[in-house]
Scaffold this motif. Sequence first.
Motif, PDB file in Angstrom:
ATOM      1  N   ASP A 475       0.837  -1.192   0.000  1.00  0.00           N
ATOM      2  CA  ASP A 475       0.000   0.000   0.000  1.00  0.00           C
ATOM      3  C   ASP A 475       0.877   1.249   0.000  1.00  0.00           C
ATOM      4  O   ASP A 475       1.869   1.320   0.732  1.00  0.00           O
ATOM      5  CB  ASP A 475      -0.896  -0.002   1.245  1.00  0.00           C
ATOM      6  CG  ASP A 475      -1.821   1.190   1.277  1.00  0.00           C
ATOM      7  OD1 ASP A 475      -2.890   1.124   0.653  1.00  0.00           O
ATOM      8  OD2 ASP A 475      -1.461   2.199   1.930  1.00  0.00           O
ATOM      9  N   ARG A 476       0.524   2.233  -0.811  1.00  0.00           N
ATOM     10  CA  ARG A 476       1.366   3.416  -0.946  1.00  0.00           C
ATOM     11  C   ARG A 476       1.443   4.232   0.333  1.00  0.00           C
ATOM     12  O   ARG A 476       2.454   4.896   0.595  1.00  0.00           O
ATOM     13  CB  ARG A 476       0.849   4.302  -2.083  1.00  0.00           C
ATOM     14  CG  ARG A 476       1.073   3.716  -3.459  1.00  0.00           C
ATOM     15  CD  ARG A 476       0.740   4.724  -4.536  1.00  0.00           C
ATOM     16  NE  ARG A 476       1.031   4.208  -5.867  1.00  0.00           N
ATOM     17  CZ  ARG A 476       0.916   4.927  -6.981  1.00  0.00           C
ATOM     18  NH1 ARG A 476       0.510   6.186  -6.912  1.00  0.00           N
ATOM     19  NH2 ARG A 476       1.202   4.388  -8.153  1.00  0.00           N
ATOM     20  N   GLU A 477       0.392   4.198   1.135  1.00  0.00           N
ATOM     21  CA  GLU A 477       0.372   5.006   2.350  1.00  0.00           C
ATOM     22  C   GLU A 477       0.938   4.249   3.549  1.00  0.00           C
ATOM     23  O   GLU A 477       1.845   4.721   4.224  1.00  0.00           O
ATOM     24  CB  GLU A 477      -1.068   5.458   2.646  1.00  0.00           C
ATOM     25  CG  GLU A 477      -1.614   6.451   1.643  1.00  0.00           C
ATOM     26  CD  GLU A 477      -0.802   7.742   1.597  1.00  0.00           C
ATOM     27  OE1 GLU A 477      -0.363   8.216   2.670  1.00  0.00           O
ATOM     28  OE2 GLU A 477      -0.587   8.271   0.491  1.00  0.00           O
ATOM     29  N   SER A 478       0.422   3.059   3.805  1.00  0.00           N
ATOM     30  CA  SER A 478       0.833   2.320   5.004  1.00  0.00           C
ATOM     31  C   SER A 478       2.134   1.546   4.797  1.00  0.00           C
ATOM     32  O   SER A 478       2.801   1.171   5.764  1.00  0.00           O
ATOM     33  CB  SER A 478      -0.266   1.339   5.429  1.00  0.00           C
ATOM     34  OG  SER A 478      -0.360   0.256   4.513  1.00  0.00           O
ATOM     35  N   LYS A 509      11.646   4.344   6.247  1.00  0.00           N
ATOM     36  CA  LYS A 509      10.226   4.596   5.975  1.00  0.00           C
ATOM     37  C   LYS A 509       9.341   3.506   6.581  1.00  0.00           C
ATOM     38  O   LYS A 509       8.295   3.796   7.172  1.00  0.00           O
ATOM     39  CB  LYS A 509       9.996   4.675   4.461  1.00  0.00           C
ATOM     40  CG  LYS A 509      10.555   5.918   3.798  1.00  0.00           C
ATOM     41  CD  LYS A 509      10.266   5.872   2.295  1.00  0.00           C
ATOM     42  CE  LYS A 509      10.790   7.096   1.576  1.00  0.00           C
ATOM     43  NZ  LYS A 509      10.509   7.021   0.115  1.00  0.00           N
ATOM     44  N   LYS A 513       6.543   3.805   9.716  1.00  0.00           N
ATOM     45  CA  LYS A 513       5.132   3.412   9.635  1.00  0.00           C
ATOM     46  C   LYS A 513       4.738   2.520  10.808  1.00  0.00           C
ATOM     47  O   LYS A 513       3.631   2.637  11.349  1.00  0.00           O
ATOM     48  CB  LYS A 513       4.862   2.701   8.306  1.00  0.00           C
ATOM     49  CG  LYS A 513       4.953   3.602   7.084  1.00  0.00           C
ATOM     50  CD  LYS A 513       3.937   4.737   7.160  1.00  0.00           C
ATOM     51  CE  LYS A 513       3.998   5.625   5.920  1.00  0.00           C
ATOM     52  NZ  LYS A 513       3.017   6.738   5.996  1.00  0.00           N
TER      53      LYS A 513
END
Length: 520
Positions: A475-478, A509, A513
């Motif tokens: 997922d690009r966000e999580s 990154k 998260k």
Amino acid sequence: MLRISNVKISVKEQLSEDLLKGLLSKKLKCKVKAVKIFRKSIDARKKTDVFYNLTLDFSAENEERLLKRQGITRVKELSYNIKKVEANFRPVVVGFGPGGFTAGLYLAEAGLKPIILERGDRADIRKKRVEAFFKTGVLDTESNVQFGEGGAGTFSDGKLNTGINDPRISYVLKTFVKFGAPEEILYSAKPHVGTDKLICVVQNIRKRIEALGGEVYFNKKVTGIKTKGGKLTAVVCGDEAFNTEAAVFAIGHSARDTFKFLCDSGLPMEQKSFSVGFRIEHSQEFINRAQYGSFAKYLPAADYKLFTHLEGGRGVYTFCMCPGGYVVGAASEEGGVVTNGMSNSGRDGENANSAVLVSVGPEDFGLESPLAGMEFQKALEGKAYVLGGKNYFAPAQNVEDFLLGKATSRLRGVKPTYKPGVAAADFKDLFPGYLYEALRQGLSVFDKKLRGFGADGVLTAVESRSSSPVRLLRDRESLESLGVKGLYPCGEGAGYAGGIMSAAVDGLKCAEKISEKLGG
């Protein structure tokens, strides 16, 4: 402090703070109190005028007046702060390469006491295993140039330059320096550490993680995962399960058995384009003269970067250029020959080497499986193994013979550095015709761009591990896997990085998260 760019100075000068203060004071017509280099590069576009191009940070009198001048700005310092968080589980990190050790260090600094699982050996033991392979040709499939503490980057040039633009880069560079890398990587336009120093850096990072309560296990190959309701519950190593709700999978681009079990488990993944080719070696003296002319004696070993676009859209380019380095055996599986480049911090070897690669994609290896590209790599490596004599010798050709399209019966000129050894061969027997011709065309173009590039050199093959052949979808966000919550595909092996620096940034990154989910 203030910052000024495009300060030119002769490469004949010995750079010092006093020299730079005097230079700036004269240039700005004011007293400069302090100065340090923010960025240093070499401009060699004109061989009759090679110079350093510097960006300098300085303090001086009347700074507000200086700010009105074009090209002078106020320095904006960025800080990277890691907040302490709490959790009722310990996060797991799979792999201790650049993505793994930066993720592990972040999680340890956040107070989460991560568990890190590395399939290979500690760096000191791994170094002995690699040296034994170079000497005897006896391969350890779990402790080699690809697997072990520090990942594949440990046995490379330790290059930290990258094409990404991310504020975390500064933190990564400072972290490397904190744990033993030379300070010059903070300002060099093309920072590198070298294999000899990088081994020490990664060991010091591991010791810091352990001092903060993290645990690093070696010779622990991950063989499975456990899930419940689409969420990760454990990471499995043989008969042992490590219960967790979050795991960073920084597995590296050569963990083919891991790719396979993740694919068989239904983890979403897709094919990814990559590149294949060979290593080219020249004398470092030739490269120095070609790049710097008469100024070569004042400068460190020169590098180069070449690229051409062929008709049909396929690209041929040089990659992972190692000044004063060595071509090494990078196999990690029985029955395959793989080459890579390596150099130490001094870059003082007689030869320069670089990969020469041509891009390949799904149209070349088929769409029937997400792992088709991996099988394409294995097939090339198997051919190279046979051509080399089935003893991990690499097939080799004189550059001139390759360009003429004829077999090499006797190697001449530049002495190959590849270990365990080389065997004269014809690359027509190795590469499919369309790749063979693409590489020949590319080398012909490079010879025009860097005169003599195609004359006196030697090629060793096959270079097949330039990047991962798959991408683990997230997922690009999580940044969590699209198939398993709590599993974070990370770094080069997962298809989200292309070198030490970008993999290290991706590790940060992913750790961020995990921290965010816990309130950090």
